[in-house]
Design a protein around this motif. Sequence first.
Motif, PDB file in Angstrom:
ATOM      1  N   MET A  37       0.856  -0.798   0.146  1.00 50.52           N
ATOM      2  CA  MET A  37       0.223  -0.078  -0.432  1.00 50.52           C
ATOM      3  C   MET A  37       1.075   1.612   0.141  1.00 50.52           C
ATOM      4  SD  MET A  37      -2.856   1.400   2.469  1.00 50.52           S
ATOM      5  CE  MET A  37      -4.236  -0.121   2.700  1.00 50.52           C
ATOM      6  N   THR A  38       0.555   2.148  -0.890  1.00 45.05           N
ATOM      7  CA  THR A  38       1.004   3.215  -1.135  1.00 45.05           C
ATOM      8  C   THR A  38       0.415   4.310  -0.147  1.00 45.05           C
ATOM      9  OG1 THR A  38       0.316   4.457  -2.756  1.00 45.05           O
ATOM     10  CG2 THR A  38       2.019   3.231  -3.129  1.00 45.05           C
ATOM     11  N   TYR A  39       1.359   5.536   0.450  1.00 45.08           N
ATOM     12  CA  TYR A  39       0.929   6.501   1.283  1.00 45.08           C
ATOM     13  C   TYR A  39      -0.473   7.142   0.442  1.00 45.08           C
ATOM     14  CZ  TYR A  39      -0.712  10.410   4.403  1.00 45.08           C
ATOM     15  OH  TYR A  39      -0.991  10.598   5.873  1.00 45.08           O
ATOM     16  N   ALA A  40      -0.378   7.496  -1.045  1.00 45.81           N
ATOM     17  CA  ALA A  40      -1.017   7.726  -1.752  1.00 45.81           C
ATOM     18  C   ALA A  40      -2.783   7.109  -1.612  1.00 45.81           C
ATOM     19  CB  ALA A  40      -0.487   7.997  -2.947  1.00 45.81           C
ATOM     20  N   TYR A  41      -1.949   6.083  -2.141  1.00 49.91           N
ATOM     21  CA  TYR A  41      -3.396   4.877  -1.805  1.00 49.91           C
ATOM     22  C   TYR A  41      -4.212   5.089  -0.475  1.00 49.91           C
ATOM     23  CZ  TYR A  41      -6.371   0.404  -2.813  1.00 49.91           C
ATOM     24  OH  TYR A  41      -7.190  -0.531  -2.780  1.00 49.91           O
ATOM     25  N   TYR A  42      -3.791   4.970   0.362  1.00 50.13           N
ATOM     26  CA  TYR A  42      -4.393   5.009   1.583  1.00 50.13           C
ATOM     27  C   TYR A  42      -5.610   6.107   2.221  1.00 50.13           C
ATOM     28  CZ  TYR A  42      -4.962   6.526   6.722  1.00 50.13           C
ATOM     29  OH  TYR A  42      -4.596   7.040   7.443  1.00 50.13           O
ATOM     30  N   HIS A  43      -4.817   7.515   1.491  1.00 57.38           N
ATOM     31  CA  HIS A  43      -5.350   9.015   0.964  1.00 57.38           C
ATOM     32  C   HIS A  43      -6.456   9.094   0.762  1.00 57.38           C
ATOM     33  CE1 HIS A  43      -3.636  12.526   3.144  1.00 57.38           C
ATOM     34  NE2 HIS A  43      -4.164  12.992   2.045  1.00 57.38           N
ATOM     35  N   GLU A  44      -6.097   8.773  -0.883  1.00 57.06           N
ATOM     36  CA  GLU A  44      -6.718   8.576  -1.962  1.00 57.06           C
ATOM     37  C   GLU A  44      -7.546   8.031  -1.709  1.00 57.06           C
ATOM     38  OE1 GLU A  44      -4.006   8.873  -5.407  1.00 57.06           O
ATOM     39  OE2 GLU A  44      -3.150  11.144  -4.327  1.00 57.06           O
ATOM     40  N   VAL A  45      -8.100   6.238  -2.039  1.00 51.88           N
ATOM     41  CA  VAL A  45      -8.490   4.944  -2.412  1.00 51.88           C
ATOM     42  C   VAL A  45      -8.842   4.900  -0.988  1.00 51.88           C
ATOM     43  CG1 VAL A  45      -9.045   2.900  -2.755  1.00 51.88           C
ATOM     44  CG2 VAL A  45      -7.377   4.740  -3.916  1.00 51.88           C
ATOM     45  N   LYS A  46      -8.794   5.114   0.010  1.00 57.30           N
ATOM     46  CA  LYS A  46      -8.947   4.084   1.042  1.00 57.30           C
ATOM     47  C   LYS A  46      -9.801   5.978   2.316  1.00 57.30           C
ATOM     48  CE  LYS A  46      -7.926   0.419   2.971  1.00 57.30           C
ATOM     49  NZ  LYS A  46      -8.568  -0.412   2.623  1.00 57.30           N
TER      50      LYS A  46
END
Length: 234
Positions: free
Chosen positions: A145-154
């Motif tokens: 998991m990237t931090y961007a994914y955590y931020h934008e998707v999650k």
Amino acid sequence: MNPKALHKISYGMYILSSKKGSEFNGQIVNAVIQATSKPATFIVCVNHENLTHEFIEESKVFTLSILSVDASMSLIGNFGYKCGRNFDKFEELDFRIGQNGVPIVLDSTVAFLEFKLINQVMLSTHSMFLGEVLNGDVLSAKDPMTYAYYHEVKGGKAPKNAPHYIGIEEENKIEIKKDSASGRYVCTVCGYVYDPEVGDPDSGIKPGTSFESLPDEWVCPVCGVPKMQFEKEK
Ligand code: FE
């Protein structure tokens, strides 16, 4: 400064764990850098106030468990928003003890790295811990998991003690002004955004479920507070 610029830095999502005597603790970190390859040396940044900071100073060992893209918000919330001083984060968690005596999280982990502490640089709010890799392995073929994914998707937000924290109000100014009639609700504690188009699959809430029709016992999947702590997105 435009705080949006801070969101263009790439990070991962990790559980940093350590020990003190027979006690274990861990927390979410995203500020991790490989500094050298021979020997493999990493930098991890941790807030002075965090219990994991105290444990690493005491035991001089720590471990990074690298989270997979499908890691649940409840796992992230468990390590990101709860305090290990009054809560055992490893209870009911799948883990094993590594060579350095520190727990390796096995739930939603793609790989792990075990370290011994070789240096510590004290900054204003955080320490940079420098660790030499003792051991490591790949546990899953899933993507990290990237931090961007955590931020934008999650829909995740930075907790107060994160090195790049800019305040939930500021984050919400950046993230949320898209559609005021979206039916989205924001957790006033951690900044998690409930989006009815997404639902909360980790808790069995299907896409298309309005905030109003969530069951009364539903809690924020990140920090665990009840529905009454949410506000309609402005
Ligand atoms: Fe929350």
